[in-house]
Design an enzyme around this catalytic site. Structure first.
Site, PDB file in Angstrom:
ATOM      1  N   LYS A  57     -12.063  -1.913   6.518  1.00  0.00           N
ATOM      2  CA  LYS A  57     -11.291  -2.888   7.284  1.00  0.00           C
ATOM      3  C   LYS A  57     -11.817  -2.938   8.719  1.00  0.00           C
ATOM      4  O   LYS A  57     -12.163  -3.995   9.217  1.00  0.00           O
ATOM      5  CB  LYS A  57      -9.797  -2.554   7.276  1.00  0.00           C
ATOM      6  N   ASP A  71      -1.311   6.405   6.705  1.00  0.00           N
ATOM      7  CA  ASP A  71      -2.396   5.545   6.212  1.00  0.00           C
ATOM      8  C   ASP A  71      -2.635   4.482   7.277  1.00  0.00           C
ATOM      9  O   ASP A  71      -1.830   3.567   7.442  1.00  0.00           O
ATOM     10  CB  ASP A  71      -1.982   4.906   4.882  1.00  0.00           C
ATOM     11  N   TRP A 104       0.835  -1.214   0.000  1.00  0.00           N
ATOM     12  CA  TRP A 104       0.000   0.000   0.000  1.00  0.00           C
ATOM     13  C   TRP A 104       0.860   1.251   0.000  1.00  0.00           C
ATOM     14  O   TRP A 104       0.569   2.216  -0.693  1.00  0.00           O
ATOM     15  CB  TRP A 104      -0.991  -0.012   1.163  1.00  0.00           C
TER      16      TRP A 104
HETATM   17  C1  LIG Z   1      -7.270  -1.525   1.821  1.00  0.00           C
HETATM   18  C2  LIG Z   1      -6.191  -0.532   1.966  1.00  0.00           C
HETATM   19  C3  LIG Z   1      -6.043   0.538   1.077  1.00  0.00           C
HETATM   20  C4  LIG Z   1      -6.934   0.737  -0.138  1.00  0.00           C
HETATM   21  O1  LIG Z   1      -8.223   1.027   0.219  1.00  0.00           O
HETATM   22  P1  LIG Z   1      -9.335   1.400  -0.882  1.00  0.00           P
HETATM   23  O2  LIG Z   1     -10.488   1.773  -0.046  1.00  0.00           O
HETATM   24  O3  LIG Z   1      -9.553   0.182  -1.722  1.00  0.00           O
HETATM   25  O4  LIG Z   1      -8.809   2.518  -1.676  1.00  0.00           O
HETATM   26  C5  LIG Z   1      -5.023   1.436   1.308  1.00  0.00           C
HETATM   27  N1  LIG Z   1      -4.181   1.306   2.345  1.00  0.00           N
HETATM   28  C6  LIG Z   1      -4.300   0.279   3.218  1.00  0.00           C
HETATM   29  C7  LIG Z   1      -3.343   0.178   4.364  1.00  0.00           C
HETATM   30  C8  LIG Z   1      -5.311  -0.666   3.063  1.00  0.00           C
HETATM   31  O5  LIG Z   1      -5.418  -1.683   3.922  1.00  0.00           O
END
Ligand SMILES: *Cc1c(COP(=O)(O)O)cnc(C)c1O
Length: 362
Positions: free
Chosen positions: A197, A173, A103
């Site tokens: 998540k 993030d 990511w």
């Molecule tokens: C799932 C995830 C993303 C991407 O999320 P989207 O909602 O599909 O854009 C980005 N960073 C992390 C750490 C993730 O787990």
């Protein structure tokens, strides 16, 4: 109730059953108003209260200071990969990226489209198993910001400390470990998380941004790429994901009524320990991906002696109601995602299955 199985999916992921039940009860008439939350105006008093519940829920659970705005955006965490550099990576400045998994790598690709980026750490060459020690990191003087990923969902690698930028704004993030443990929000200039998540359904992203960062946004940005427009309009420069925001509010109430983030942190440590113990006591039949010191509490990644066994493992597990265990297509192996809503009994069921499987195949 129809039978619920143990859902180890990485995201969209398991939701707390009481939240789904409540949403079901309220689906036709939210707060007794005779309409579904999906049918009411986002400009109504009724929705204002729903938005407040979600915002206050997060503020309360994470003790978000008053000089931070909590915003609900669309476009997923991926949209933030672009929005952060578009807002903060000015002409003539640079940003520092710490890359500990897939990511972070994706965030880097988008940032490079906006300006000059320095990779101050990357564990790509060793297969994304580690995070840097704090003293391994040195940042670019005058960097516009530092970006890192607190939990890499695909590799199952998690920071066990919160990164200190030494005065440089830190952007994080936290999509896959927000609300799983305590965060000191005042360490961050901006922290973002896609909801699917650990906070709610897909289609809504939580952004916590410090007030002074809003002043750094340049003029002339397209409205939906401009953090200030979201801050000035209570997350609603246009129609927000009302359903997603509603569910975030319910998830926050559920976390609070179960003891808050500290209690979930305790539970999450316990759940993860059960699984990692099963891996470590398998005489090498199961091998974990991440370095031990940085193993994720949320995404437990491991593999079996060969790929055929990985596949067989997932098939047989699914047949007894342990679903979503296949590792990400880029990494293979097994990934058990055990977010806040995932019950300890499901972890115990998986460990039992792991023992049985290893005995039969080992
Ligand atoms: C799932 C995830 C993303 C991407 O999320 P989207 O909602 O599909 O854009 C980005 N960073 C992390 C750490 C993730 O787990």
């Amino acid at each position: 109730m129809t039978n619920r199985i143990y859902n180890f999916s990485a995201g969209p992921a398991i939701m707390p059953t009481p939240v789904l039940e409540r949403a079901q009860r309220e689906l036709l008439s939210v707060d007794g108003c005779g309409m579904s939350v999906m049918e009411i105006s986002h400009r109504s008093k009724r929705f204002e209260a729903i938005l407040d519940r979600a915002e206050n829920g997060i503020r309360d659970l994470l003790s978000v200071p008053d000089n931070y705005r909590i915003l609900f955006l669309q476009g997923g965490a991926t949209m933030q990969f672009s929005m952060v550099p578009i807002n903060f990576l000015r002409e003539g400045t640079t940003a520092d990226y710490v890359i500990t998994g897939a990511w972070g790598e994706k965030a880097l690709v988008e940032a490079r489209k906006a300006g000059t980026v320095n990779v101050v750490y990357s564990s790509a060459n060793s297969g994304y198993r580690s995070v840097p020690d704090p003293d391994e990191l040195s940042f670019t003087r005058d960097a516009a910001y530092i970006h890192y990923t607190s939990n890499e969902t695909i590799e199952g690698v998690e920071f066990k400390y919160e990164l200190d930028g030494g005065g440089i704004p830190v952007v994080c993030d936290a999509s896959s470990n927000i609300l799983s443990k305590r965060f000191e929000i005042d360490r961050y200039a901006l922290i973002y998380a896609g909801a699917q998540k650990n906070i709610g359904p897909s289609g809504v992203t939580v952004v916590m941004i410090r007030d002074d960062m809003l002043e750094r946004c340049p003029g002339g940005l397209h409205s939906l790429l401009d953090y200030r427009k979201f801050a000035e309009n209570s997350s609603m420069p246009n129609t927000p994901n009302t359903w997603g925001i509603y569910l975030i509010g319910l998830v926050c109430e559920w976390i609070k009524s179960n003891g808050g983030v500290g209690e979930f942190e305790r539970r999450n440590i316990e759940k993860a320990a059960i699984l990692y113990n099963a891996i470590d006591s398998s005489d090498g039949f199961y091998s974990g991906h991440a370095d031990r010191a940085v193993r994720s509490l949320m995404n437990v990644t491991f593999r079996l002696p060969n790929e055929n066994l990985d596949i067989e493992f997932c098939e047989q597990a699914a047949a007894i109601g342990l679903d979503g265990l296949r590792g990400h297509r880029s990494l293979g192996g097994i990934r058990a995602s055990i977010y806040n809503a995932f019950p300890r009994e499901g972890v115990e069921a998986l460990v039992q299955f792991m023992r049985d499987f290893a005995e039969r195949k080992g």
